[in-house]
Motif scaffolding. Structure first.
Motif: not given
Length: 117
Positions: A22-27, A35-41, A43-48
């Protein structure tokens, strides 16, 4: 009957493998989203997504060991105490007995202090 279930351990390698995967996948997730979205997005989607999947993993770990979460011994002790009280109590001949022969059950805070008979 439940002693065997209670005493059988969950293989620790299985739990470790799951959480490491799980942590490897999250990393790796931010690199896939970059490539699909901006850095803020990203970070937001990764956190969620991290919050959701780590929460699911934690719930799964708790479901594997329900006896560590639920105070089963304390609950059984309170039930046994109440049953002993019921069976030892003399039958009431009238409703005006004034509560003689009745004992109070222990408060729920003292559940863990009772010993299993």
């Amino acid at each position: 009957g439940c002693e065997r279930l209670f005493s059988s351990p969950v293989p620790p390698t299985m739990a470790r493998h799951t959480i490491r995967s799980l942590w490897l996948w999250i990393f790796c997730l931010p690199f896939g989203l970059a490539g699909a979205m901006g850095p803020a997005q990203v970070a937001l989607w990764t956190f969620m997504i991290c919050y959701i999947f780590v929460g699911i993993e934690e719930v799964g770990a708790q479901v594997e060991q329900p006896f560590e979460i639920t105070p089963m011994t304390g609950l059984c002790n309170v039930i046994m105490f109440c049953l002993d009280e019921i069976f030892e109590m003399p039958p009431l001949s009238t409703c005006d007995s004034g509560g003689e022969g009745l004992r109070e059950s222990p408060p729920l805070e003292d559940m863990g202090k009772l010993e299993l008979l």
